[in-house]
Structures are given as structure tokens and as C-alpha cells.
Design a protein around this motif. Structure first.
Motif: not given
Length: 386
Positions: A24-30, A33-35, A56-57, A77-78
Motif C-alpha cells: 500500500i505505502d511507499d517504503y522510502e520514508p521508513v 529514517v533507518l538510514q 526493499i531492505a 519494517v513493513d
């Protein structure tokens, strides 16, 4: 809480506030944050991508100063979808802390674990020269789809050291998952002669033929638990799609079947059972074409011995902290099945107490964090600094 625990909680809050619902959501924002957190601490990390070139990870790698095997920590983290947001008593992406509980989708599964694993990587890097082998931390953004794209990208990465074993950060302090049933999944295409439902011609439609097949499948005899594996196999018809309207005899109906397998009743046995049932249907109620079976997914069952690593290290470390933790073989499958297919032993399902996982009002108990962190650290030190 120590300053280090507070740092973990704050990172987890920021992760929850970046919606990352699978598919559903774009994974880029989460992932960003981690990076940012890892870069600020000079922790080496790199992105992994799917076949379409989408991130993707994140993979964090801490190399020891001495030779030895590498071990992996994995946390997704999804997240699952929110479901009925009106049923929640707080916003699913609030990420706040109330009465010692971290609240929001992903708090339990598994953004708090991801934040804790980042901290563990930072702590181990400070003494990396004394470590044997190395630690990989996989922060996976494709777990809840069931595709496990992050884990697949990690295993396919030619630059990554293949781990000797992995620990997956699902929640729950009472059990360490050391095994799981496998699965064999297929779609089944059942055909019939189509026509008008008001015709005088007596015609059995594809939906009716499929219903007979469902009965044959559900009446098929499955073995019980045996061979040292504590769970029996299980067959479930999970979907049925067919028909185009009230006046049309359907010519096609597609079933979905999910069979949870065991070391004794494996994928071959599951496929044979379905093919036998389909052949019986075609014999009893012939159609215009043989019933067609298409395999969709296949993972092996697995079970680690209690003295097998990394299960032994995790169970020993938990006992050292006064926890009563039992090894468990899970009915549902997880990334451990994917790793088992690659010959990599894995544990799962050890973490903080939780509520609402995949449901409403998901939250994670922060009082457990210091102990859970210590258990993972001690387990890794047993593996990396023997």
C-alpha cells in the motif's frame, strides 16, 4: 529506561509514524529514517532492491576482526494494513507511548525489534575487533506481502556473506520459534461446458464441479503428527472464483488450496493428494478438459534441535536472564521456512509482550525492552565471541 533504551524507543516511534503497509505505502520514508539513524552513527549499511529496482531492505554489516561464521538478525519494517481505522482507539500511525506501551501499527510487528537490532549493531561495532565472523542486520520492507523480497535480495546478494543462522525479531517473550510447518499452495482450474442456465440441457457448471472437488479435498485423509515433528499437516481451500451472472452456466471456476506440510507429509505428498482428488473428480464427473493444477508456492517444513545454533544461544541467554522460554514449532510459516530452504537455520518469535498484532490497537510493552535487548546481546556474544 537507560538513555540507550530511550534512543531505541524514539527510533521506533519515528518508524511507526512513517506508514509502511505492505503493498500500500511507499517504503522510502521508513527506510530513510533507518538510514539516517545508521549514517549518524557511522554504521555501514546499504540498500537492497527488488527486480524492478525499488528499495526493499536495508542491510547493516558489522565485520569482526577475527575469522568465523556470520550471523543475521532480521526484523521487518513493513506492516499489516490498518483494517477498520474507526475501530482503533488511537491513530494507527501515532507512535506515542502511553502507560509504558508503544502504540501504533508495527509497534509489535516489528518496528521496535528493528530499532533494537540497530542499537545492537552499533554496540557490537564498538568492539568489532574482538568478534569472530560478523553480524548482518536485515531491515526488511517486504515481509507482510509474503514475498519476503528483502530476505531473497539478501540471499542473492553476491557481496553479502552467507549467514550461518538467523534470528527473526517477531514479538513474544515466552517462546522461541525453532520450527514451522511448510506449505504447498496451488490454484486449481475446474472447467465445464458453459451455456444458458434456463436451457433444457442438464449441465453441471464449473462451480458445481468445483464444489464436488472441495468435498473430495476436505475428505482426503491426512496423517497425524509423527516422526518427531509436533504438528500434523493441514489442508484448507482458501478461495473460489467462478461465474459471470445468474443466466450463465459457468465454464470455469478457480480454487485456491493451501496445504501446511510436515517433514513426513511434504510438498510431493501434498501435490499427489490434490492431483488424486482432481483425477477422481474428472473420473466421476467428466469435464471438457482435465482439471488443471498450478503450483503457486512451496516451502519446506523445518525444526531446529534445541542444541542447534542459533536456537541454543538464544534459549541459553534467555535462561540466564531468568526467563522461562519454551521452544515452539509454529503452525504458520515465516521467513524461517524460506531460510530453511536455503539450508540456513533460523529462530523467530522472541521479543516483547504485545497486543493487537495485525488487529486493532497494536501496541508493544516497553518494560520488556531492556531484558529482551540483553538476551539478544548475550546470544550474539556467545556466537560471535566464543
Amino acid at each position: 529506561m537507560s538513555p540507550e533504551d530511550t534512543e531505541v524507543i524514539e527510533l521506533a516511534q519515528e518508524l511507526i509514524r512513517r506508514p509502511s503497509r505492505a503493498g500500500i505505502d511507499d517504503y522510502e520514508p521508513v527506510l530513510a529514517v533507518l538510514q539516517d539513524w545508521l549514517d549518524a552513527r557511522d554504521l555501514p549499511c546499504r540498500r537492497l532492491y527488488d527486480d524492478a529496482g525499488r528499495p526493499i531492505a536495508l542491510l547493516v554489516e558489522v565485520a569482526g576482526g577475527r575469522p568465523g561464521p556470520w550471523w543475521a538478525l532480521d526484523a521487518c519494517v513493513d506492516t499489516a494494513p490498518y483494517g477498520d481505522e474507526d475501530a482503533w482507539s488511537f491513530r494507527p500511525d501515532c507512535g506515542d507511548v502511553v502507560d509504558g506501551w508503544l502504540r501504533g501499527r508495527g509497534a509489535a510487528d516489528s518496528k521496535l525489534a528493528a530499532a533494537m537490532f540497530c542499537r545492537i549493531a552499533a554496540e557490537l561495532r564498538a568492539g568489532a575487533d574482538d568478534l569472530h565472523g560478523g553480524l548482518a542486520v536485515l531491515l526488511d520492507a517486504d515481509e507482510h506481502t509474503g514475498g519476503f523480497g528483502g530476505a531473497r535480495a539478501y540471499l542473492a546478494d553476491a557481496d553479502a556473506v552467507r549467514p550461518a543462522g538467523a534470528m527473526i525479531g517477531y514479538p513474544g517473550p515466552d517462546e522461541v520459534v525453532v520450527g514451522g510447518r511448510g506449505l504447498w499452495r496451488a490454484t486449481i482450474a475446474v472447467r465445464a461446458e458453459s451455456g444458458h442456465s434456463g436451457s433444457r440441457r442438464a449441465a453441471l457448471g464449473a462451480v458445481s464441479r468445483a464444489a464436488r472437488l472441495v468435498r473430495l479435498l476436505e475428505e482426503a485423509e491426512l496423517p497425524g503428527a509423527e516422526g518427531g515433528f509436533p504438528l500434523p499437516p493441514k489442508l484448507t481451500v482458501t478461495s473460489c472464483h467462478g461465474g459471470e451472472g445468474f443466466s450463465v452456466i459457468p465454464g470455469l471456476c478457480e480454487l485456491g488450496v493451501d496445504i501446511r506440510t510436515t517433514p513426513i507429509f511434504d510438498a510431493r505428498a501434498a501435490e499427489n493428494l490434490v492431483r488424486t482428488a482432481a483425477a477422481e473428480l474428472d473420473r466421476r464427473l467428466p469435464g471438457p478438459a482435465p482439471t488443471a493444477i498450478t503450483q503457486v508456492a512451496c516451502w519446506p517444513a523445518y525444526r531446529l534441535a534445541e542444541d542447534e545454533q542459533p536456537a541454543a544461544a538464544l534459549l541459553e541467554a534467555a535462561a540466564g536472564e531468568g526467563l522461562t522460554v519454551r521452544p515452539k514449532t509454529a503452525g504458520p510459516s515465516n521467513i524461517g521456512n524460506l531460510l530453511a530452504a536455503q539450508g540456513i537455520p533460523a529462530t523467530a518469535g522472541f521479543g516483547v509482550r504485545y497486543e493487537g498484532l495485525h488487529g486493532v490497537d497494536e501496541r508493544a510493552c516497553l518494560a520488556d525492552l531492556p531484558t529482551i535487548h540483553t538476551v539478544y546481546m548475550q546470544a550474539l556474544l556467545r556466537l560471535l565471541a566464543p
